[in-house]
Design an enzyme around this catalytic site. Sequence first.
Site, mmCIF file in Angstrom:
data_model
loop_
_atom_site.group_PDB
_atom_site.id
_atom_site.type_symbol
_atom_site.label_atom_id
_atom_site.label_comp_id
_atom_site.label_asym_id
_atom_site.label_seq_id
_atom_site.Cartn_x
_atom_site.Cartn_y
_atom_site.Cartn_z
ATOM 1 N N GLU A 119 36.961 80.826 43.462
ATOM 2 C CA GLU A 119 35.793 81.692 43.646
ATOM 3 C C GLU A 119 34.657 81.095 42.830
ATOM 4 O OE1 GLU A 119 36.975 85.647 42.486
ATOM 5 O OE2 GLU A 119 38.653 85.640 43.912
ATOM 6 N N SER A 124 38.427 76.410 37.684
ATOM 7 C CA SER A 124 39.503 75.940 36.803
ATOM 8 C C SER A 124 40.277 77.128 36.228
ATOM 9 C CB SER A 124 38.919 75.130 35.640
ATOM 10 O OG SER A 124 38.141 74.064 36.132
ATOM 11 N N GLN A 278 35.200 33.374 37.240
ATOM 12 C CA GLN A 278 36.356 33.974 36.555
ATOM 13 C C GLN A 278 36.149 35.463 36.273
ATOM 14 O OE1 GLN A 278 37.397 32.966 32.450
ATOM 15 N NE2 GLN A 278 39.376 32.281 33.223
ATOM 16 N N GLU A 363 41.953 70.820 42.633
ATOM 17 C CA GLU A 363 43.386 70.966 42.260
ATOM 18 C C GLU A 363 43.595 70.630 40.782
ATOM 19 O OE1 GLU A 363 46.374 69.790 45.111
ATOM 20 O OE2 GLU A 363 44.900 69.905 46.720
ATOM 21 N N SER A 366 40.146 66.729 35.870
ATOM 22 C CA SER A 366 40.833 65.806 34.945
ATOM 23 C C SER A 366 41.049 66.444 33.571
ATOM 24 C CB SER A 366 40.012 64.524 34.801
ATOM 25 O OG SER A 366 40.031 63.821 36.024
HETATM 26 C C1 LIG Z 1 35.981 68.883 48.177
HETATM 27 C C2 LIG Z 1 36.550 70.129 47.552
HETATM 28 C C3 LIG Z 1 37.532 70.838 48.217
HETATM 29 C C4 LIG Z 1 38.059 72.014 47.673
HETATM 30 N N1 LIG Z 1 38.988 72.732 48.376
HETATM 31 C C5 LIG Z 1 39.480 73.885 47.864
HETATM 32 C C6 LIG Z 1 40.430 74.665 48.610
HETATM 33 O O1 LIG Z 1 40.823 74.309 49.717
HETATM 34 N N2 LIG Z 1 40.858 75.838 48.089
HETATM 35 C C7 LIG Z 1 40.440 76.283 46.864
HETATM 36 O O2 LIG Z 1 40.874 77.347 46.456
HETATM 37 N N3 LIG Z 1 39.537 75.565 46.126
HETATM 38 C C8 LIG Z 1 39.045 74.389 46.595
HETATM 39 N N4 LIG Z 1 38.122 73.653 45.885
HETATM 40 C C9 LIG Z 1 37.623 74.184 44.622
HETATM 41 C C10 LIG Z 1 38.235 73.496 43.424
HETATM 42 O O3 LIG Z 1 39.577 73.876 43.287
HETATM 43 C C11 LIG Z 1 37.396 73.834 42.183
HETATM 44 O O4 LIG Z 1 36.171 73.145 42.323
HETATM 45 C C12 LIG Z 1 38.091 73.422 40.891
HETATM 46 O O5 LIG Z 1 39.162 74.285 40.602
HETATM 47 C C13 LIG Z 1 37.136 73.431 39.693
HETATM 48 O O6 LIG Z 1 36.466 74.643 39.615
HETATM 49 P P1 LIG Z 1 34.862 74.693 39.478
HETATM 50 O O7 LIG Z 1 34.300 73.786 40.516
HETATM 51 O O8 LIG Z 1 34.448 76.106 39.481
HETATM 52 O O9 LIG Z 1 34.551 74.042 38.087
HETATM 53 P P2 LIG Z 1 34.671 74.763 36.634
HETATM 54 O O10 LIG Z 1 35.930 75.510 36.516
HETATM 55 O O11 LIG Z 1 33.399 75.491 36.385
HETATM 56 O O12 LIG Z 1 34.738 73.481 35.733
HETATM 57 C C14 LIG Z 1 33.622 72.579 35.613
HETATM 58 C C15 LIG Z 1 34.012 71.484 34.659
HETATM 59 O O13 LIG Z 1 34.262 72.027 33.364
HETATM 60 C C16 LIG Z 1 35.247 71.283 32.719
HETATM 61 N N5 LIG Z 1 36.411 72.134 32.421
HETATM 62 C C17 LIG Z 1 36.869 73.179 33.142
HETATM 63 N N6 LIG Z 1 37.982 73.685 32.600
HETATM 64 C C18 LIG Z 1 38.258 72.950 31.513
HETATM 65 C C19 LIG Z 1 39.278 72.959 30.537
HETATM 66 N N7 LIG Z 1 40.285 73.852 30.576
HETATM 67 N N8 LIG Z 1 39.223 72.036 29.539
HETATM 68 C C20 LIG Z 1 38.225 71.124 29.487
HETATM 69 N N9 LIG Z 1 37.236 71.060 30.398
HETATM 70 C C21 LIG Z 1 37.247 71.955 31.391
HETATM 71 C C22 LIG Z 1 35.636 70.151 33.691
HETATM 72 O O14 LIG Z 1 34.836 69.020 33.435
HETATM 73 C C23 LIG Z 1 35.284 70.734 35.017
HETATM 74 O O15 LIG Z 1 35.099 69.757 36.027
HETATM 75 C C24 LIG Z 1 37.585 72.472 46.417
HETATM 76 C C25 LIG Z 1 36.613 71.725 45.730
HETATM 77 C C26 LIG Z 1 36.093 70.573 46.278
HETATM 78 C C27 LIG Z 1 35.039 69.810 45.522
#
Ligand SMILES: Cc1cc2nc3c(=O)[nH]c(=O)nc-3n(C[C@H](O)[C@H](O)[C@H](O)COP(=O)(O)OP(=O)(O)OC[C@H]3O[C@@H](n4cnc5c(N)ncnc54)[C@H](O)[C@@H]3O)c2cc1C
Length: 384
Positions: A119, A124, A278, A363, A366
């Site tokens: 959502e 994350s 190289q 998913e 990193s």
């Molecule tokens: C091409 C694509 C396809 C997708 N398909 C699906 C799908 O089919 N179904 C679905 O449910 N979701 C899907 N997603 C969503 C995806 O799972 C989320 O984008 C992902 O879980 C990250 O959530 P966010 O984008 O809200 O980033 P946030 O949770 O806001 O995180 C942003 C950044 O904060 C940092 N961060 C976050 N948490 C931590 C932590 N614990 N420790 C340290 N740093 C952290 C990381 O750098 C992270 O990239 C998709 C996303 C993309 C880009």
Amino acid sequence: MTAFSLEPAQLAWCAELRTLAAERLRPLADKGEPGQVNRALVAELGSLGLLGRLFTSGALDLCLMRESLAYACTEAETALALQGLGAHPVHAHGTREQRARWLPRVADGTAIAAFALSEAGAGSDAAALELRAEPAAPALAAAPDGPARWRLTGEKCWISNAPEADFYTVFARTTPGAGARGVTAFLVPADRKGLTGRGLDMLSPHPIGALGFDAVPVTADDVLGEVDRGFRVAMGTLNLFRPSVGAFAVGMAQAALDATLAHTAGRDAFGGKLKDLQTVAHQVAEMALRTEAARLMVHAAASAYDAGAPDVPRRSAMAKLLATETAQYVVDTAVQLHGARALQRGHLLEHLYREVRAPRVYEGASEVQRGIIAKELYARQEAR
Ligand SMILES: Cc1cc2nc3c(=O)[nH]c(=O)nc-3n(C[C@H](O)[C@H](O)[C@H](O)COP(=O)(O)OP(=O)(O)OC[C@H]3O[C@@H](n4cnc5c(N)ncnc54)[C@H](O)[C@@H]3O)c2cc1C
């Protein structure tokens, strides 16, 4: 398989898949509309028997399919993976009726599946999800002996295959304030009243969108697994798919590496070929080294999953992390060694450069993978 290499039959299967991807799937992918579900491509994956294999074989097979398809056709790879991601919860937790209705159609490519966890406010931190599953108002509720009923209200965002999918595995909050323990998985057919969606335009054209739920009716018959235990359904699915995201990345890295070998061997520069420099040759060696290391880790993590090993979350996290970061490095280096032509629209590397970025975010980003690895390491340390 030994600890370090695939069996000849597996290697032959991978070669066959790469050929199929190039000859049968690539032409269909090229005819698709960017950013939309390509039903002809999915149907072909079905008739080749690859979608059916999603449910009959293990994590290593899944990795071999994803790596081999990605090498020659990322669109086919992604279409296959999304069918698996959306339908795995039905395969693993569905009732006989749910499985009978949907799995044959997922396998033959006539029904498109999607996995709806994220959502806008919960990516994350998926356990913070807020899509509400509220018990239906008394006037609307079932007869006392009928199944439990809820209404789903809220939004999902960045859901691959939305809004075109035929059904969604939707994770909703059945118990407010209970975090991961108050989430339930529902199988929601796309034609349910109150369910709407819109496409999202991403860096790499990917069928993906947002979903709106306006009191969408669901019953106990739509639950996947148990009420309030949906987070397990989500995590079980991600544990299976995580190494295979790494495999997708390895397939892209290998394609970038092979393109770079061909290019640097043929490109005239400074009275010889690029490969004679190289620094160039060493960069190619580094790309190959890291790609092979990532591949081995992906295969090891998938094999651990298939063997039911206890440390799957850590190994899956390591494989996904290493492979996706490696692929980013390899594709970027490949662009550098190709020069301007790689940045021209339509070039393989221009495509891979856009395609390789998202797997480091979805998913489990990193950083999230590092968190999983560290948590398990410290838990083991404490248990000693
Ligand atoms: C091409 C694509 C396809 C997708 N398909 C699906 C799908 O089919 N179904 C679905 O449910 N979701 C899907 N997603 C969503 C995806 O799972 C989320 O984008 C992902 O879980 C990250 O959530 P966010 O984008 O809200 O980033 P946030 O949770 O806001 O995180 C942003 C950044 O904060 C940092 N961060 C976050 N948490 C931590 C932590 N614990 N420790 C340290 N740093 C952290 C990381 O750098 C992270 O990239 C998709 C996303 C993309 C880009």
